[in-house]
Write a protein that holds these residues in place. Structure first.
Motif, PDB file in Angstrom:
ATOM      1  N   THR A  24       0.137   5.044   0.951  1.00 52.35           N
ATOM      2  CA  THR A  24      -0.848   5.939   1.555  1.00 52.35           C
ATOM      3  C   THR A  24      -0.286   7.352   1.564  1.00 52.35           C
ATOM      4  O   THR A  24       0.797   7.588   2.085  1.00 52.35           O
ATOM      5  CB  THR A  24      -1.193   5.499   2.988  1.00 52.35           C
ATOM      6  OG1 THR A  24      -1.687   4.155   2.947  1.00 52.35           O
ATOM      7  CG2 THR A  24      -2.256   6.402   3.599  1.00 52.35           C
ATOM      8  N   THR A  56      -2.615  -1.277  -3.300  1.00 51.34           N
ATOM      9  CA  THR A  56      -3.545  -0.157  -3.101  1.00 51.34           C
ATOM     10  C   THR A  56      -2.792   1.159  -2.996  1.00 51.34           C
ATOM     11  O   THR A  56      -1.780   1.245  -2.307  1.00 51.34           O
ATOM     12  CB  THR A  56      -4.352  -0.370  -1.802  1.00 51.34           C
ATOM     13  OG1 THR A  56      -4.985  -1.649  -1.851  1.00 51.34           O
ATOM     14  CG2 THR A  56      -5.405   0.695  -1.625  1.00 51.34           C
ATOM     15  N   ASP A 115      -2.166  12.829   5.203  1.00 52.04           N
ATOM     16  CA  ASP A 115      -3.023  14.006   5.364  1.00 52.04           C
ATOM     17  C   ASP A 115      -2.212  15.053   6.111  1.00 52.04           C
ATOM     18  O   ASP A 115      -1.939  14.910   7.295  1.00 52.04           O
ATOM     19  CB  ASP A 115      -4.281  13.622   6.150  1.00 52.04           C
ATOM     20  CG  ASP A 115      -5.178  14.812   6.440  1.00 52.04           C
ATOM     21  OD1 ASP A 115      -4.934  15.913   5.881  1.00 52.04           O
ATOM     22  OD2 ASP A 115      -6.124  14.652   7.223  1.00 52.04           O
ATOM     23  N   ARG A 155      -7.653  15.094   0.152  1.00 53.18           N
ATOM     24  CA  ARG A 155      -7.154  13.848  -0.429  1.00 53.18           C
ATOM     25  C   ARG A 155      -6.154  14.086  -1.564  1.00 53.18           C
ATOM     26  O   ARG A 155      -6.104  15.141  -2.171  1.00 53.18           O
ATOM     27  CB  ARG A 155      -8.302  12.963  -0.895  1.00 53.18           C
ATOM     28  CG  ARG A 155      -9.169  13.529  -1.977  1.00 53.18           C
ATOM     29  CD  ARG A 155     -10.343  12.617  -2.236  1.00 53.18           C
ATOM     30  NE  ARG A 155     -11.237  13.242  -3.207  1.00 53.18           N
ATOM     31  CZ  ARG A 155     -12.487  12.927  -3.324  1.00 53.18           C
ATOM     32  NH1 ARG A 155     -13.014  12.002  -2.552  1.00 53.18           N
ATOM     33  NH2 ARG A 155     -13.235  13.532  -4.209  1.00 53.18           N
ATOM     34  N   ARG A 183      -3.876   5.004  -1.800  1.00 56.92           N
ATOM     35  CA  ARG A 183      -5.013   5.625  -1.123  1.00 56.92           C
ATOM     36  C   ARG A 183      -4.608   6.899  -0.424  1.00 56.92           C
ATOM     37  O   ARG A 183      -3.447   7.126  -0.119  1.00 56.92           O
ATOM     38  CB  ARG A 183      -5.652   4.678  -0.132  1.00 56.92           C
ATOM     39  CG  ARG A 183      -4.852   4.418   1.126  1.00 56.92           C
ATOM     40  CD  ARG A 183      -5.590   3.579   2.173  1.00 56.92           C
ATOM     41  NE  ARG A 183      -6.075   2.340   1.635  1.00 56.92           N
ATOM     42  CZ  ARG A 183      -7.362   1.960   1.671  1.00 56.92           C
ATOM     43  NH1 ARG A 183      -8.261   2.701   2.243  1.00 56.92           N
ATOM     44  NH2 ARG A 183      -7.725   0.819   1.154  1.00 56.92           N
ATOM     45  N   SER A 184      -5.631   7.723  -0.153  1.00 59.01           N
ATOM     46  CA  SER A 184      -5.448   8.917   0.673  1.00 59.01           C
ATOM     47  C   SER A 184      -5.697   8.547   2.119  1.00 59.01           C
ATOM     48  O   SER A 184      -6.598   7.754   2.424  1.00 59.01           O
ATOM     49  CB  SER A 184      -6.450  10.007   0.277  1.00 59.01           C
ATOM     50  OG  SER A 184      -6.186  10.491  -1.003  1.00 59.01           O
ATOM     51  N   GLU A 185      -4.932   9.140   3.001  1.00 58.53           N
ATOM     52  CA  GLU A 185      -5.159   8.933   4.430  1.00 58.53           C
ATOM     53  C   GLU A 185      -6.512   9.516   4.831  1.00 58.53           C
ATOM     54  O   GLU A 185      -7.231   8.954   5.640  1.00 58.53           O
ATOM     55  CB  GLU A 185      -4.041   9.597   5.229  1.00 58.53           C
ATOM     56  CG  GLU A 185      -4.139   9.379   6.717  1.00 58.53           C
ATOM     57  CD  GLU A 185      -2.990  10.021   7.472  1.00 58.53           C
ATOM     58  OE1 GLU A 185      -2.737   9.566   8.600  1.00 58.53           O
ATOM     59  OE2 GLU A 185      -2.352  10.959   6.962  1.00 58.53           O
ATOM     60  N   ASP A 211     -10.117   6.535  -2.490  1.00 57.52           N
ATOM     61  CA  ASP A 211     -10.238   7.878  -1.916  1.00 57.52           C
ATOM     62  C   ASP A 211      -9.224   8.845  -2.514  1.00 57.52           C
ATOM     63  O   ASP A 211      -8.603   9.638  -1.815  1.00 57.52           O
ATOM     64  CB  ASP A 211     -10.091   7.841  -0.380  1.00 57.52           C
ATOM     65  CG  ASP A 211     -11.211   7.045   0.276  1.00 57.52           C
ATOM     66  OD1 ASP A 211     -12.327   7.071  -0.249  1.00 57.52           O
ATOM     67  OD2 ASP A 211     -10.954   6.408   1.308  1.00 57.52           O
ATOM     68  N   ALA A 227       0.843  -1.198   0.000  1.00 55.51           N
ATOM     69  CA  ALA A 227       0.000   0.000   0.000  1.00 55.51           C
ATOM     70  C   ALA A 227       0.875   1.244   0.000  1.00 55.51           C
ATOM     71  O   ALA A 227       1.912   1.287   0.659  1.00 55.51           O
ATOM     72  CB  ALA A 227      -0.915   0.016   1.217  1.00 55.51           C
TER      73      ALA A 227
END
Length: 186
Positions: free
Chosen positions: A17, A138, A20, A149, A140-142, A171, A15
């Motif tokens: 990530t 994956t 944020d 995002r 993804r955004s936190e 996201d 992943a």
């Protein structure tokens, strides 16, 4: 950027990530290019092969927690997030898989019936489907909020097309398809 390749896909879970770091500052980042993955070259994001969807034999009945599928699947594992699609849509987790039978983590609650034509006749060849939404790779955004995002942008590739196979983008993106205005700040 490489996160697996077609020849050597990521075999286990991987992943990326995007952290944020607060609301996107459009004064400092007027083009909103920060927070994300911007690729100005080659991109390869490849996870192991997963059968995306398959037909269900018969009607998925309310109260049923097992389904007979119309063939075999590759890359499905207990805990995978499934979506059962017919006249209604339900999400479940895969509890177990045995040849052509899958067991869900909870019984179906929706009514799944064959669609009918304008004369009330059921379509006899209509299939219901079960899809697997889980991918082992994956990005993804936190934080999924549109003003926080991340996004992925592939502007061009020197060595050929961008290769993305069996990966989930979760996201991500600065726009909201449900709104006419797509500026993340307004």
């Amino acid at each position: 950027f490489e996160m697996g390749s077609e020849a050597e896909p990521i075999a286990a879970h991987a992943a990326l990530t995007f952290a944020d770091t607060g609301v996107i500052d459009i004064v400092a980042d007027t083009m909103q290019l920060g927070r994300g993955l911007l690729v100005m070259g080659d991109l390869s994001v490849c996870g192991p092969v997963v059968t995306s969807w398959i037909g269900i034999e018969g009607l998925p009945l309310r109260g049923s927690s097992s389904l007979q599928i119309d063939g075999s699947v590759i890359g499905w594992h207990p805990g995978d997030k499934l979506i059962i699609v017919g006249r209604s849509v339900e999400e479940r987790q895969l509890a177990s898989l045995d040849a052509r039978n899958i067991t869900l983590d909870a019984p179906l609650t929706g009514t799944h019936s064959l669609p009918h034509d304008m004369f009330g006749n059921a379509f006899p060849r209509f299939l219901f489907y079960v899809g697997n939404l889980t991918r082992r790779v994956t990005l993804r955004s936190e934080n999924p909020a549109p003003d926080r995002r991340a996004h992925v942008m592939v502007m061009h590739s020197h060595g050929g097309p961008a290769n993305v196979h069996n990966a989930a983008f979760v996201d991500l993106g600065r726009t909201d398809a449900l709104r006419v205005v797509t500026d993340a700040v307004t």
